[in-house]
Design a protein around this motif. Structure first.
Motif, mmCIF file in Angstrom:
data_model
loop_
_atom_site.group_PDB
_atom_site.id
_atom_site.type_symbol
_atom_site.label_atom_id
_atom_site.label_comp_id
_atom_site.label_asym_id
_atom_site.label_seq_id
_atom_site.Cartn_x
_atom_site.Cartn_y
_atom_site.Cartn_z
ATOM 1 N N PRO A 116 -23.259 -7.156 16.996
ATOM 2 C CA PRO A 116 -23.190 -5.770 17.471
ATOM 3 C C PRO A 116 -24.562 -5.126 17.624
ATOM 4 C CG PRO A 116 -22.706 -5.849 15.127
ATOM 5 C CD PRO A 116 -22.890 -7.279 15.569
ATOM 6 N N VAL A 117 -24.815 -4.517 18.783
ATOM 7 C CA VAL A 117 -26.063 -3.797 19.041
ATOM 8 C C VAL A 117 -25.744 -2.482 19.733
ATOM 9 C CG1 VAL A 117 -27.460 -5.892 19.228
ATOM 10 C CG2 VAL A 117 -26.378 -4.955 21.269
ATOM 11 N N MET A 118 -26.726 -1.575 19.760
ATOM 12 C CA MET A 118 -26.555 -0.302 20.456
ATOM 13 C C MET A 118 -26.950 -0.442 21.922
ATOM 14 S SD MET A 118 -25.300 1.670 18.197
ATOM 15 C CE MET A 118 -25.382 3.281 18.980
ATOM 16 N N ALA A 230 -21.395 -9.074 5.355
ATOM 17 C CA ALA A 230 -21.573 -9.059 6.804
ATOM 18 C C ALA A 230 -23.062 -9.029 7.162
ATOM 19 C CB ALA A 230 -20.855 -7.860 7.421
ATOM 20 N N CYS A 231 -23.869 -8.299 6.396
ATOM 21 C CA CYS A 231 -25.316 -8.265 6.646
ATOM 22 C C CYS A 231 -25.919 -9.657 6.459
ATOM 23 C CB CYS A 231 -25.991 -7.267 5.717
ATOM 24 S SG CYS A 231 -25.689 -5.537 6.114
ATOM 25 N N TRP A 254 -26.013 1.286 9.370
ATOM 26 C CA TRP A 254 -24.599 1.284 8.999
ATOM 27 C C TRP A 254 -24.089 2.708 8.858
ATOM 28 C CZ3 TRP A 254 -22.279 1.600 3.656
ATOM 29 C CH2 TRP A 254 -20.887 1.510 3.728
ATOM 30 N N ASP A 255 -23.162 3.081 9.733
ATOM 31 C CA ASP A 255 -22.469 4.366 9.672
ATOM 32 C C ASP A 255 -21.243 4.158 8.798
ATOM 33 O OD1 ASP A 255 -21.129 6.722 10.025
ATOM 34 O OD2 ASP A 255 -21.125 6.675 12.214
ATOM 35 N N GLY A 259 -16.932 2.280 8.720
ATOM 36 C CA GLY A 259 -16.673 0.994 8.095
ATOM 37 C C GLY A 259 -17.416 -0.137 8.795
ATOM 38 N N MET A 260 -16.730 -1.274 8.963
ATOM 39 C CA MET A 260 -17.356 -2.431 9.587
ATOM 40 C C MET A 260 -17.789 -2.141 11.022
ATOM 41 S SD MET A 260 -18.395 -5.502 9.063
ATOM 42 C CE MET A 260 -17.491 -6.072 7.623
ATOM 43 N N ASP A 261 -17.068 -1.295 11.722
ATOM 44 C CA ASP A 261 -17.428 -0.952 13.103
ATOM 45 C C ASP A 261 -18.743 -0.179 13.179
ATOM 46 O OD1 ASP A 261 -15.160 -2.180 14.078
ATOM 47 O OD2 ASP A 261 -13.979 -0.330 14.156
ATOM 48 N N GLY A 262 -19.184 0.368 12.047
ATOM 49 C CA GLY A 262 -20.416 1.148 12.037
ATOM 50 C C GLY A 262 -21.658 0.341 11.724
ATOM 51 N N LEU A 263 -21.520 -0.995 11.580
ATOM 52 C CA LEU A 263 -22.669 -1.845 11.270
ATOM 53 C C LEU A 263 -23.217 -2.468 12.541
ATOM 54 C CD1 LEU A 263 -24.404 -3.140 8.995
ATOM 55 C CD2 LEU A 263 -22.777 -5.048 9.005
ATOM 56 N N ILE A 264 -24.488 -2.205 12.837
ATOM 57 C CA ILE A 264 -25.105 -2.755 14.049
ATOM 58 C C ILE A 264 -26.496 -3.298 13.721
ATOM 59 C CG2 ILE A 264 -23.824 -1.188 15.577
ATOM 60 C CD1 ILE A 264 -27.478 -0.628 15.402
#
Length: 306
Positions: A116-118, A230-231, A254-255, A259-264
């Motif tokens: 996942p990236v922005m 996950a990291c 990490w937002d 949760g997991m969707d907030g880790l990029i």
């Protein structure tokens, strides 16, 4: 002891150099040289200039410890010189170094690997200064610098685009701002070490990274086990996707509300800092690897593999 079977005896530590991160490199190189001497190596410190090839020919080291940061030292340039000279060197090779230093290309590789990236774009500096090229909040930064050099945060309430400094490149990266906590993980060979939660009073900029008291590090990070694991997994996958070797460090946002969707993933640093406030040595110590042991492992892991 990690890397206890010593095969190299003379090590040339490259430090300084011509990039904007020269001062950080001098600090990194000095600390690594001291650690290597403590580990029993003969060490020669080399301020990397245009006479680098001649200096290395004169010194004839067994291994080159690359403590350079920024362009020339971190982007595949000096790695190519060392390959040409047949000198084993620490950290990643030519291609991985070049890819990691190019933030946009490395993000494309991460996306292809399912990481996942922005969202981000490359845009002319003039366009970025003339009008918002994406909806705030966003970040503007050089596409090929490290240590938070030249980073501009444009807040949601900003009246207009950022006034970029004259030394910013003609084309810059504009990236959607990732809210949340700053996390980072070091990979050492085939092992992700641990996770650090970086706490600051504001933006994690150059001063926060390198000035005493600029940030506080919680290591291991006090975060949910799912995010911690996950990291570790993502850092190793990013390291492998770029073709890194030796030590690298992957930075995350990490937002926690998502949760997991907030880790990029923000980026991978193939030449993590090794100063008194640096994260990778601190992570090594947290898992039982002293600073001299970490530096010695890097020397024994050195190779010529582009």
């Amino acid at each position: 002891m990690v890397g206890s079977s010593k095969t190299a005896s003379k090590v040339a530590v490259l430090l300084g150099g011509p990039s904007s991160e020269r001062e950080v490199s001098l600090a990194t190189g000095g600390a690594c040289a001291a650690a290597l001497r403590e580990a029993g190596y003969e060490v020669v410190e080399v301020d990397a200039g245009r006479d680098l090839a001649a200096r290395l020919t004169e010194i004839a080291p067994d291994v080159v410890f690359n403590a350079l940061h920024g362009p020339y030292g971190e982007d595949g340039t000096v790695q190519g010189l060392l390959e040409w000279m047949g000198l084993p060197y620490t950290h990643s090779g030519v291609l991985a170094s070049a890819l990691a230093m190019d933030k946009q290309r490395s993000k494309e590789i991460f996306k292809a690997a399912g990481l996942p990236v922005m969202q981000s774009i490359l845009a002319p500096k003039a366009d970025v200064m003339a009008a918002h090229v994406m909806a705030p909040p966003y970040v503007v930064k050089p596409n090929n610098e490290g240590s938070s050099v030249g980073v501009y945060l444009v807040h949601e309430a900003a009246n207009g685009p950022p006034p970029l400094s004259a030394d910013m490149p003609d084309v810059v990266m504009v990236e959607t701002f990732a809210p949340g906590r700053e996390l980072t993980t070091t990979v050492m060979g085939d092992r992700a070490l641990t996770v650090t939660d970086i706490l600051t009073d504001g933006w994690y900029d150059y001063d926060a990274k390198y000035k005493e008291g600029g940030s506080r590090h919680v290591v291991p990070a006090d975060i949910p086990q799912e995010i911690f694991d996950a990291c570790l997994d993502m850092a190793k996958r990013a390291h492998d996707a770029l073709g890194c070797r030796g030590v690298s460090r992957t930075d995350f946002r990490w937002d926690e509300a998502r949760g997991m969707d907030g880790l990029i993933i923000l980026e991978v640093n193939t030449q993590p800092g090794m100063t008194g406030t640096s994260l990778s040595p601190e992570q090594g110590q947290a898992v039982g690897i002293s600073f001299p042991e970490l530096c010695a492992w890097m020397v024994e892991d050195a190779s010529c593999q582009r």
